[in-house]
Design an enzyme around this catalytic site. Sequence first.
Site, PDB file in Angstrom:
ATOM      1  N   SER A 106       0.955  -1.299   0.262  1.00 55.45           N
ATOM      2  CA  SER A 106       0.189  -0.003  -0.001  1.00 55.45           C
ATOM      3  C   SER A 106       0.971   1.271  -0.019  1.00 55.45           C
ATOM      4  O   SER A 106       2.033   1.225   0.353  1.00 55.45           O
ATOM      5  CB  SER A 106      -0.893  -0.014   1.116  1.00 55.45           C
ATOM      6  N   TYR A 108      -1.895  -0.405  10.362  1.00 55.32           N
ATOM      7  CA  TYR A 108      -2.334  -0.778   8.990  1.00 55.32           C
ATOM      8  C   TYR A 108      -0.907  -0.367   8.292  1.00 55.32           C
ATOM      9  O   TYR A 108      -0.303  -1.022   7.152  1.00 55.32           O
ATOM     10  CB  TYR A 108      -3.399  -0.033   8.286  1.00 55.32           C
TER      11      TYR A 108
HETATM   12  P1  NAD Z   1     -11.674  -6.015   0.372  1.00 54.91           P
HETATM   13  O1  NAD Z   1     -12.126  -5.776   1.815  1.00 54.91           O
HETATM   14  O2  NAD Z   1     -12.711  -5.815  -0.776  1.00 54.91           O
HETATM   15  O3  NAD Z   1     -11.276  -7.397   0.133  1.00 54.91           O
HETATM   16  C1  NAD Z   1     -10.623  -8.135   0.966  1.00 54.91           C
HETATM   17  C2  NAD Z   1     -10.806  -9.444   0.951  1.00 54.91           C
HETATM   18  O4  NAD Z   1     -10.063 -10.374   1.888  1.00 54.91           O
HETATM   19  C3  NAD Z   1     -12.449  -9.537   1.445  1.00 54.91           C
HETATM   20  O5  NAD Z   1     -13.196 -10.556   0.448  1.00 54.91           O
HETATM   21  C4  NAD Z   1     -12.332 -10.450   2.686  1.00 54.91           C
HETATM   22  O6  NAD Z   1     -13.393 -11.439   3.110  1.00 54.91           O
HETATM   23  C5  NAD Z   1     -11.025 -11.385   2.656  1.00 54.91           C
HETATM   24  N1  NAD Z   1     -10.234 -11.565   3.752  1.00 54.91           N
HETATM   25  C6  NAD Z   1     -10.486 -10.836   5.017  1.00 54.91           C
HETATM   26  N2  NAD Z   1      -9.874 -11.384   5.974  1.00 54.91           N
HETATM   27  C7  NAD Z   1      -9.469 -12.817   5.479  1.00 54.91           C
HETATM   28  C8  NAD Z   1      -8.811 -13.878   6.051  1.00 54.91           C
HETATM   29  N3  NAD Z   1      -8.488 -13.944   7.367  1.00 54.91           N
HETATM   30  N4  NAD Z   1      -8.812 -14.821   5.390  1.00 54.91           N
HETATM   31  C9  NAD Z   1      -9.066 -14.913   4.124  1.00 54.91           C
HETATM   32  N5  NAD Z   1      -9.701 -13.891   3.464  1.00 54.91           N
HETATM   33  C10 NAD Z   1      -9.710 -12.860   4.156  1.00 54.91           C
HETATM   34  O7  NAD Z   1     -10.655  -5.066   0.162  1.00 54.91           O
HETATM   35  P2  NAD Z   1      -9.801  -4.413  -1.077  1.00 54.91           P
HETATM   36  O8  NAD Z   1      -9.800  -3.017  -0.939  1.00 54.91           O
HETATM   37  O9  NAD Z   1      -9.986  -5.073  -2.381  1.00 54.91           O
HETATM   38  O10 NAD Z   1      -8.256  -4.584  -0.710  1.00 54.91           O
HETATM   39  C11 NAD Z   1      -7.385  -5.922  -1.183  1.00 54.91           C
HETATM   40  C12 NAD Z   1      -6.014  -5.816  -0.859  1.00 54.91           C
HETATM   41  O11 NAD Z   1      -5.499  -4.248  -1.167  1.00 54.91           O
HETATM   42  C13 NAD Z   1      -5.655  -5.766   0.779  1.00 54.91           C
HETATM   43  O12 NAD Z   1      -4.681  -6.228   1.152  1.00 54.91           O
HETATM   44  C14 NAD Z   1      -5.899  -4.346   1.057  1.00 54.91           C
HETATM   45  O13 NAD Z   1      -5.125  -3.849   2.142  1.00 54.91           O
HETATM   46  C15 NAD Z   1      -5.143  -3.816  -0.059  1.00 54.91           C
HETATM   47  N6  NAD Z   1      -5.126  -2.187  -0.665  1.00 54.91           N
HETATM   48  C16 NAD Z   1      -6.442  -1.800  -0.813  1.00 54.91           C
HETATM   49  C17 NAD Z   1      -6.317  -0.303  -1.132  1.00 54.91           C
HETATM   50  C18 NAD Z   1      -7.662   0.325  -1.422  1.00 54.91           C
HETATM   51  O14 NAD Z   1      -7.725   1.603  -1.539  1.00 54.91           O
HETATM   52  N7  NAD Z   1      -8.680  -0.335  -1.291  1.00 54.91           N
HETATM   53  C19 NAD Z   1      -5.151   0.589  -1.072  1.00 54.91           C
HETATM   54  C20 NAD Z   1      -3.958  -0.199  -0.982  1.00 54.91           C
HETATM   55  C21 NAD Z   1      -4.096  -1.284  -0.689  1.00 54.91           C
END
Ligand code: NAD
Length: 288
Positions: free
Chosen positions: A171, A184
């Site tokens: 991130s 985080y």
């Molecule tokens: P999201 O919440 O839509 O997806 C995360 C998924 O992980 C969910 O479907 C959830 O059920 C699953 N999950 C949670 N805990 C779990 C576990 N213990 N075991 C298995 N699955 C589990 O989030 P997103 O925004 O699509 O994020 C995806 C990745 O990208 C994450 O690592 C997040 O930190 C990273 N990220 C997101 C952003 C953003 O702006 N959204 C920015 C930088 C990084």
Amino acid sequence: MANLQLPFHVNLQDRVALITGGGGVLCSVMARALAACGARVAVADLKQEAAETVASLIRQEGGTALAVACDVLQPDSLAAANETVKRQLGPIDILINGAGGNHPKGTTTFEHLRPEDLQAAQKEVVTFYDLDPRGVEFVFNLNFLGTLLPTQAFTREMAAKGRGVIINISSMNAFRPLTKIPAYSAAKAAVSNFTQWLAVHFSKVGIRVNAIAPGFFVTEQNRSLLLQPDGTWTPRARTILAHTPMGRFGEPCDLIGTLLWLVSDEAAGFVTGVVVPVDGGFAAFSGV
Ligand code: NAD
């Protein structure tokens, strides 16, 4: 879900990819992109239903996909998922460690500690001193251990075969911490650091390890931080936009080009240990 447009095609025929968090907003699009390039995709998620929705969408789009319920923090659950995938799709060649996220209990109310917040205990204000260790632990475990444990569970066959690809999801906050979310930020810094460590560690067994660092994307986990109930941007969202030279939030499909480049041995065969920002210039901009 919107139609998927690939920016270009890479050949992933005969490859098996597993993506944790595959039921989520960003990783579901990545799963569909890998399938559209010919990979057989295991969509792994804590939420069985979310994984199933994505897997059936991939099948409707003509790809091969299997939904696998698993918890990235439970080695037994990961081992069972590995066996299921091996049996139904074959040994895993590509691992995307996408599960991750923040928790309100690892988040302060304000960006800066204000003298007035030190005086009286105010239930509605979470200062640095009020951060709940269990919230911090949850965030560290989900992002860091939730990357390390699946890597242990899903990559033995790659190491034995002498070929494989791992993509971790870091991130922006790994480069410089974002205000309010110390747990985080530190956990994603650990993911970037681990990406480099693992790239070196796996360099003699043919496994490339890289990370994508998405900038700001509006998803379920940050929606309440970015959008007010009336649909207008919060002050935090406006600050983000002001610090993003390209002046917009990312769309999940913005990640596909970098993903396909990094998973392709033809395109990125000499690339390992890098963390690629996909951020509209946020990391490059000093703010002035
Ligand atoms: P999201 O919440 O839509 O997806 C995360 C998924 O992980 C969910 O479907 C959830 O059920 C699953 N999950 C949670 N805990 C779990 C576990 N213990 N075991 C298995 N699955 C589990 O989030 P997103 O925004 O699509 O994020 C995806 C990745 O990208 C994450 O690592 C997040 O930190 C990273 N990220 C997101 C952003 C953003 O702006 N959204 C920015 C930088 C990084």
